[in-house]
Write a protein that holds these residues in place. Sequence first.
Motif, PDB file in Angstrom:
ATOM      1  N   ALA A  69      24.581  29.894  29.042  1.00  0.00           N
ATOM      2  CA  ALA A  69      23.259  30.150  28.511  1.00  0.00           C
ATOM      3  C   ALA A  69      23.285  31.880  28.569  1.00  0.00           C
ATOM      4  O   ALA A  69      22.864  32.473  27.657  1.00  0.00           O
ATOM      5  N   ARG A  70      23.961  32.245  30.029  1.00  0.00           N
ATOM      6  CA  ARG A  70      23.692  33.559  30.253  1.00  0.00           C
ATOM      7  C   ARG A  70      24.819  34.480  29.286  1.00  0.00           C
ATOM      8  O   ARG A  70      24.625  35.674  28.841  1.00  0.00           O
ATOM      9  N   THR A  71      25.856  33.921  29.025  1.00  0.00           N
ATOM     10  CA  THR A  71      26.829  34.358  28.032  1.00  0.00           C
ATOM     11  C   THR A  71      26.431  34.767  26.638  1.00  0.00           C
ATOM     12  O   THR A  71      26.465  35.840  25.861  1.00  0.00           O
ATOM     13  N   GLU A  72      25.750  33.556  26.064  1.00  0.00           N
ATOM     14  CA  GLU A  72      24.895  33.859  24.680  1.00  0.00           C
ATOM     15  C   GLU A  72      23.912  34.668  24.645  1.00  0.00           C
ATOM     16  O   GLU A  72      23.750  35.576  23.818  1.00  0.00           O
ATOM     17  N   GLU A  73      23.231  34.772  25.857  1.00  0.00           N
ATOM     18  CA  GLU A  73      22.261  36.009  25.935  1.00  0.00           C
ATOM     19  C   GLU A  73      22.679  37.240  25.942  1.00  0.00           C
ATOM     20  O   GLU A  73      22.164  38.199  25.388  1.00  0.00           O
ATOM     21  N   ASP A  94      27.080  43.250  24.646  1.00  0.00           N
ATOM     22  CA  ASP A  94      28.592  43.478  24.239  1.00  0.00           C
ATOM     23  C   ASP A  94      28.766  43.905  22.901  1.00  0.00           C
ATOM     24  O   ASP A  94      29.589  44.786  22.612  1.00  0.00           O
ATOM     25  N   SER A  95      28.317  43.313  21.977  1.00  0.00           N
ATOM     26  CA  SER A  95      28.180  43.693  20.682  1.00  0.00           C
ATOM     27  C   SER A  95      28.053  44.853  20.202  1.00  0.00           C
ATOM     28  O   SER A  95      28.585  45.726  19.546  1.00  0.00           O
ATOM     29  N   TYR A  96      26.772  45.432  20.696  1.00  0.00           N
ATOM     30  CA  TYR A  96      26.151  46.698  20.234  1.00  0.00           C
ATOM     31  C   TYR A  96      27.211  47.888  21.155  1.00  0.00           C
ATOM     32  O   TYR A  96      27.516  48.782  20.736  1.00  0.00           O
ATOM     33  N   TYR A  97      27.624  47.374  22.317  1.00  0.00           N
ATOM     34  CA  TYR A  97      28.557  48.335  22.982  1.00  0.00           C
ATOM     35  C   TYR A  97      29.792  48.551  22.240  1.00  0.00           C
ATOM     36  O   TYR A  97      30.204  49.639  22.146  1.00  0.00           O
ATOM     37  N   GLU A  98      30.313  47.661  21.521  1.00  0.00           N
ATOM     38  CA  GLU A  98      31.570  47.723  20.898  1.00  0.00           C
ATOM     39  C   GLU A  98      31.352  48.214  19.412  1.00  0.00           C
ATOM     40  O   GLU A  98      32.047  48.132  18.500  1.00  0.00           O
ATOM     41  N   ILE A 119      26.770  46.600  30.935  1.00  0.00           N
ATOM     42  CA  ILE A 119      26.702  46.102  29.551  1.00  0.00           C
ATOM     43  C   ILE A 119      25.960  44.742  29.613  1.00  0.00           C
ATOM     44  O   ILE A 119      24.900  44.516  29.068  1.00  0.00           O
ATOM     45  N   ARG A 120      26.314  43.830  30.602  1.00  0.00           N
ATOM     46  CA  ARG A 120      26.046  42.352  30.865  1.00  0.00           C
ATOM     47  C   ARG A 120      24.883  42.128  31.851  1.00  0.00           C
ATOM     48  O   ARG A 120      24.473  41.100  32.013  1.00  0.00           O
ATOM     49  N   GLY A 121      24.648  43.264  32.742  1.00  0.00           N
ATOM     50  CA  GLY A 121      23.753  42.966  33.918  1.00  0.00           C
ATOM     51  C   GLY A 121      24.604  42.727  35.184  1.00  0.00           C
ATOM     52  O   GLY A 121      23.830  42.808  36.396  1.00  0.00           O
ATOM     53  N   THR A 122      25.603  42.233  35.031  1.00  0.00           N
ATOM     54  CA  THR A 122      26.329  41.925  36.354  1.00  0.00           C
ATOM     55  C   THR A 122      28.002  41.706  36.041  1.00  0.00           C
ATOM     56  O   THR A 122      28.418  41.641  35.168  1.00  0.00           O
ATOM     57  N   SER A 123      28.610  42.001  37.230  1.00  0.00           N
ATOM     58  CA  SER A 123      30.210  41.434  37.295  1.00  0.00           C
ATOM     59  C   SER A 123      30.340  41.194  38.574  1.00  0.00           C
ATOM     60  O   SER A 123      29.580  41.247  39.579  1.00  0.00           O
ATOM     61  N   TYR A 124      31.793  40.788  38.967  1.00  0.00           N
ATOM     62  CA  TYR A 124      31.854  40.281  40.152  1.00  0.00           C
ATOM     63  C   TYR A 124      33.391  40.835  40.780  1.00  0.00           C
ATOM     64  O   TYR A 124      34.401  41.493  39.697  1.00  0.00           O
ATOM     65  N   THR A 179      40.163  41.032  42.989  1.00  0.00           N
ATOM     66  CA  THR A 179      40.342  41.315  41.475  1.00  0.00           C
ATOM     67  C   THR A 179      39.056  41.306  40.856  1.00  0.00           C
ATOM     68  O   THR A 179      38.027  40.563  41.299  1.00  0.00           O
ATOM     69  N   PRO A 180      38.848  42.288  39.916  1.00  0.00           N
ATOM     70  CA  PRO A 180      37.660  42.086  39.116  1.00  0.00           C
ATOM     71  C   PRO A 180      37.299  41.089  38.272  1.00  0.00           C
ATOM     72  O   PRO A 180      38.303  40.686  37.624  1.00  0.00           O
ATOM     73  N   GLU A 181      36.243  40.335  38.081  1.00  0.00           N
ATOM     74  CA  GLU A 181      35.920  39.295  37.385  1.00  0.00           C
ATOM     75  C   GLU A 181      35.018  39.486  36.265  1.00  0.00           C
ATOM     76  O   GLU A 181      33.934  40.034  36.744  1.00  0.00           O
ATOM     77  N   HIS A 182      35.243  38.878  35.046  1.00  0.00           N
ATOM     78  CA  HIS A 182      34.163  39.292  33.908  1.00  0.00           C
ATOM     79  C   HIS A 182      32.849  38.332  33.904  1.00  0.00           C
ATOM     80  O   HIS A 182      33.088  37.139  34.407  1.00  0.00           O
ATOM     81  N   PRO A 183      31.601  38.657  33.587  1.00  0.00           N
ATOM     82  CA  PRO A 183      30.680  38.032  33.681  1.00  0.00           C
ATOM     83  C   PRO A 183      30.506  36.669  32.894  1.00  0.00           C
ATOM     84  O   PRO A 183      29.654  35.840  32.945  1.00  0.00           O
TER      85      PRO A 183
END
Length: 460
Positions: free
Chosen positions: A23-27, A32-36, A114-119, A133-137
């Motif tokens: 659900a968070r990915t779809e939101e 991400d599309s607008y950044y690209e 871009i997406r509000g969080t990362s790890y 390691t950096p992890e994608h949200p």
Amino acid sequence: MPQPPVVQSPEWWRDRLYKQLIARTEETDIYDSYYECEHRLPHLHEKAREPFKRLLRMSRANYCELVVNALAGRLEVAGFQSDTDGKADDRAWGLWQDNNLDGGSQLAFVEAAIRGTSYLMVSPTSGGGFRITPEHPTQVIIVYRPDNPGEPAAALKLWLDDWTAHLCCTVYLPDRIYKWQAPEPKSGMNQGPQWVRRNVAGEEWGGRNLLGQIPFGELANRPRMLKPGASELQSVIGIQDRINKTIADRMMTQEYAAFPQRWVTGMEIPVDENGQDIAPFNIGQDKILMAEEEKATFGSFPAASPDGYLKAAEADVRDIAAITSTPPHYLLGSMVNLSAEALKAAEAGLIHKVYQRRRHLEEGLERTMRLAGIASSQARIVWKSPEWRTEGELVDALVKMSTLGVPREVLWERWGATPQEIERWRLLNEDALQRAMGGDLAAEYGPKPPPEADPLLLEG
């Protein structure tokens, strides 16, 4: 019908976190599309979209990327510092460098904006060290205890193994780690993945969590109470759409109305053998319009001016600058006779935003280093200064501070030196002083020869 998993069982966490992650990915995919620069095309009537599609694609001016990069470009970790243990600071910086986190942290900061969080994920290695390691949200999600919002309760890591076409996931609990896999879901399927246990050679399914904690540090961008991190583009997309529509209208005006449109009345239009109208004139720079009819009248419509569109787009860009605290000259590209004071005032909002964002990012960074066992609660993250000043301004300020008795190590830090550079400069100064004491100053400050023996004392 299968029974639902027991609450807080590994399967219960897997299904719950998987749904939240999807659900968070779809939101956040739209950010991400607008950044690209994959913006929604400006709205036109359905019949007009295909003929004008080329112009619509050319109308996308990507201000979203500038907003994110203006923030992420000022977020750079310079080192670690504590008041008690300098060796721990060196170990922390060594681990940071060994894991290539100079670049990896930048990737994480950009994704968080871009997406509000990362790890950042901490994994023990077989040699007794740690891998970070950096992890994608879109691949990791953490849930916190409802009675203690700062304490992680569980985490899920999800990824697609394109070598085997399997969807893989791992659930992390404070004491155990559980792994599953499933065939890659087909698009349009309503049911979730058909999970089965994933057995790795040499590993026990549901093995022990060696860290004893959830192995992720979350880098949240502008979180709120009871709300997770949010994208920097949340309030920009609507304005970006307005800009794209204005540019599209301007381009269509340039395509079809940027030159005077001529007209003629009182003239019979010739037709061909099929009854189709024939263009009576070949308009050109060296052509003269002539008609045999006495009542023929010629005229022209004035060319449409693009000034209104340009002003409208500029007004929308200024809205983006005001809402996101991005300096206007970053977005408009205009710097005419701006003094140093004016530039500093224009960037004040961005600098303040950087300091705000860093407070929340520090929590995730500090937790990451604590998981690696080399940072205490007194340790702090040292950031490179987000303010850009000329060397003359900076040196003048530091010289004035030195007259107030400020220690030189503090002055070096204000200059922008990293903790490692400060330590190196301090050792170099000490070495230079010792060499001077042993050379030119030895006669005055060095060891004195023993006094001559007193004869009276010898006789006694």
